[in-house]
Design a protein around this motif. Structure first.
Motif, PDB file in Angstrom:
ATOM      1  N   VAL A  51       0.841  -1.202   0.000  1.00 13.54           N
ATOM      2  CA  VAL A  51       0.000   0.000   0.000  1.00 13.54           C
ATOM      3  C   VAL A  51       0.875   1.250   0.000  1.00 13.54           C
ATOM      4  N   ILE A  52       1.939   1.231   0.791  1.00 13.89           N
ATOM      5  CA  ILE A  52       2.857   2.371   0.847  1.00 13.89           C
ATOM      6  C   ILE A  52       3.583   2.537  -0.489  1.00 13.89           C
ATOM      7  N   GLY A  56       1.354   4.160  -2.847  1.00 14.84           N
ATOM      8  CA  GLY A  56       1.242   5.592  -2.580  1.00 14.84           C
ATOM      9  C   GLY A  56       2.415   6.367  -3.144  1.00 14.84           C
ATOM     10  N   ARG A  82       3.065  10.154   3.164  1.00 16.95           N
ATOM     11  CA  ARG A  82       1.634  10.241   3.447  1.00 16.95           C
ATOM     12  C   ARG A  82       1.054   8.857   3.731  1.00 16.95           C
ATOM     13  N   SER A  83       1.482   7.859   2.970  1.00 18.05           N
ATOM     14  CA  SER A  83       0.958   6.503   3.159  1.00 18.05           C
ATOM     15  C   SER A  83       1.415   5.916   4.484  1.00 18.05           C
ATOM     16  N   ASP A 107      -0.545   7.321   7.284  1.00 16.38           N
ATOM     17  CA  ASP A 107      -1.891   6.769   7.331  1.00 16.38           C
ATOM     18  C   ASP A 107      -1.920   5.399   7.988  1.00 16.38           C
TER      19      ASP A 107
END
Length: 551
Positions: A276-277, A280, A297-298, A301
């Motif tokens: 997921v990172i 991003g 940002r990832s 989160d």
């Protein structure tokens, strides 16, 4: 055979009851990655757990024995003999119990039991979320809607977000009642030799979770771990470590929680969150600046900052993350004997891998076990720690910088984003803060042996920041842009350009921002330095260069 009998005429006795819980580590868990044996065990030593035992033998012979943890005394030198003193029972009754065991011609006897487990709901829910093997794109920092509702309810009375105040004692309680739990009596020693003075009759029992339905085993093991974590958080004062008996109990409680996490934290979940990172970073653009900002940002989160610092790291805009940050921050930063660092989740998390500094008490030290595998899916211990931190969704600056480092490495080497040339994890002094310098060109490295921290005594490769960072900013001579990735900071504080972040630190915090302790000369004491001093005054300001090069 149970051995010699007691003098039937002596006063009533309180036998020592020692109960171990047998469990199996999840495939792909931290434990299974480093250990060939999947079997793990926990020792019941918590005063918030009460046990009633019912011994059944042929001819309807029945014996009752048990203890209430809250009022029972603990006994034992070292964890091998730690247990609770049970209720008073006549010596003649213990002799009859031994006779019944011998007459049954069986070495093991099944015992029916009732177990009451008291715990704080938050720790039960937190453990459930942290070790959810079915979740792939969620964790504590980024929970599902249902989990977020459970976590919020479990913290509501204890965490005052408006006043930024936390009262751990207000965390709601629950009691799990378990009936007809099968235990196995593995031994009964009426007059054990050399273990206690005076001699105390000792019963060893085992609770094998494999004998329970899977859903019941999952809930019971988690409630027991939550109860141990609750006791550490509410009662684990640092001063207790000065008393050998209390220290042994705290060590066992920590060992239980750390073992639970190691056995049920599945690293594949961390891999999914790492993807997921990476997504991003890729989605943000192709330049180094865009990739760094997207990855930052990832990470923000997916990870809660679990301690408090001089600069803002979480804000109310981040919802559940802010409440978790306040709760864990209160456990970390309590003054004097109010500190609950022994129960802090990051130190429990680190204790899975290493036994150093605060992780020493009850740590598993899996990274240093002789039988451990040389690598984790070809990545190594460093990456396993990174994936575990992502699976849980929390960390300090060290874990945040680890996640950033591995994500950038994957983006460059796997996804071909060649705008990322290099990255260095920069440590302030003994490690009070860690972050990444990206695309910093290095002309030379130095060999350095830290005297403290996780790599104390190890000669390692470092870069001389005094020479390298002097090139930053206006008038610098760097041919490419040097960036910072510090996902530990709140997004409002983050500046990807190294020079801009340096100026922001200095303008906002001046001399209050960094307090460094010399890693070379422990007698030098502490010195307040600015960010500029940090990167221009070796050996205080150094960056660890990690393999594979140029990372």
């Amino acid at each position: 055979m149970t051995g010699p009998r007691l003098n039937a005429g002596q006063p009533d006795l309180r036998p020592l009851i020692v109960i171990d819980v047998l469990d199996q580590a999840e495939p792909g868990s931290v434990w299974s990655t480093f250990r060939k044996d999947a079997g793990v065990r926990y020792r019941i030593i918590n005063p918030d757990v009460s046990v009633s035992l019912r011994f059944l033998f042929p001819r309807q012979t029945v014996f009752f024995l048990g203890y209430s943890g809250a009022s029972a005394d603990r006994l034992g030198e070292g964890t091998d003999q730690h247990g609770f003193l049970g209720d008073l029972i006549a010596a003649s009754e213990l002799n009859r119990l031994a006779d019944a065991i011998d007459a049954s011609a069986a070495s093991l006897q099944t015992v029916a039991s009732v177990i009451e487990v008291e715990f704080r709901t938050f720790f039960d829910v937190a453990l459930d979320v942290m070790t959810d093997t079915g979740a792939t794109a969620s964790n504590l920092a980024h929970p599902s809607r249902a989990d977020a509702t459970r976590l919020t309810a479990a913290m509501a009375n204890a965490v005052d977000e408006k006043r930024k105040k936390v009262t751990l004692a207000k965390l709601p309680k629950r009691v799990g009642l378990w009936t007809h739990v099968p235990l196995t009596l593995t031994s009964l020693e009426l007059m054990p030799k050399g273990k206690h003075e005076p001699s105390v009759p000792t019963l060893h029992l085992e609770l094998d979770l494999a004998k329970l339905p899977a859903n019941e085993a999952e809930t019971l093991r988690r409630q027991l771990a939550a109860s141990d974590w609750s006791s550490l958080a509410l009662q684990g004062r640092p001063s207790l470590m000065k008393n050998p008996a209390s220290a042994a109990v705290i060590s066992t409680l920590r060992r239980n929680v750390i073992t639970f996490l190691a056995a049920h934290t599945v690293l594949s979940r961390g891999r999914e969150l790492l993807r997921v990172i990476e997504a991003g970073g890729k989605k943000a653009g192709s330049t180094a600046r865009e990739i760094v900002v997207g990855a930052q940002r990832s990470i923000d989160d997916l990870m809660v900052v679990a301690n408090s610092w001089t600069v803002p790291t979480e804000t109310k805009k981040e919802g559940i993350q802010f409440a978790l940050h306040l709760l864990f921050g209160a456990m970390y930063s309590g003054k004097k004997d109010k500190s609950r660092k022994l129960a802090h989740p990051v130190f429990l998390q680190r204790g899975m891998f290493y036994s150093e500094q605060r992780n020493l008490v009850g740590a598993l030290d899996l990274a240093n076990t002789p039988s451990r595998e040389a690598a984790v899916g070809g990545l190594g211990v460093f990456h396993a720690q990174t994936l575990a931190a992502l699976s849980h969704g929390l960390g300090h600056c060290g874990e945040h910088s680890q996640v950033g480092f591995v994500a950038l490495q994957e983006l460059r080497d796997t996804h071909g984003l060649t705008a990322i040339k290099s990255a260095y994890r920069v440590f302030e002094g003994d490690g009070d803060h860690a972050f990444l310098l990206v695309n910093l060109e290095v002309e030379r490295t130095v060999r350095f042996t830290p005297l403290s921290g996780p790599h104390a005594g190890e000669e390692r490769s470092f870069i001389a920041l005094a020479d390298e960072v002097s090139k930053l900013g206006p008038g610098g001579i760097l041919p490419i842009e040097t960036l910072v990735l510090d996902a530990y900071l709140d997004p409002s504080q983050f500046q990807p350009d190294a020079f801009d972040l340096q100026q922001a630190y200095e303008d906002s915090f001046g001399l209050k921002h960094f307090v460094l302790k010399s890693a070379l000369d422990r007698k030098a004491g502490s010195k307040a330095l600015t960010f500029k001093d940090l990167v221009t005054a070796p050996p205080h300001g150094v960056a660890d260069k990690l393999d594979p090069p140029p990372f």
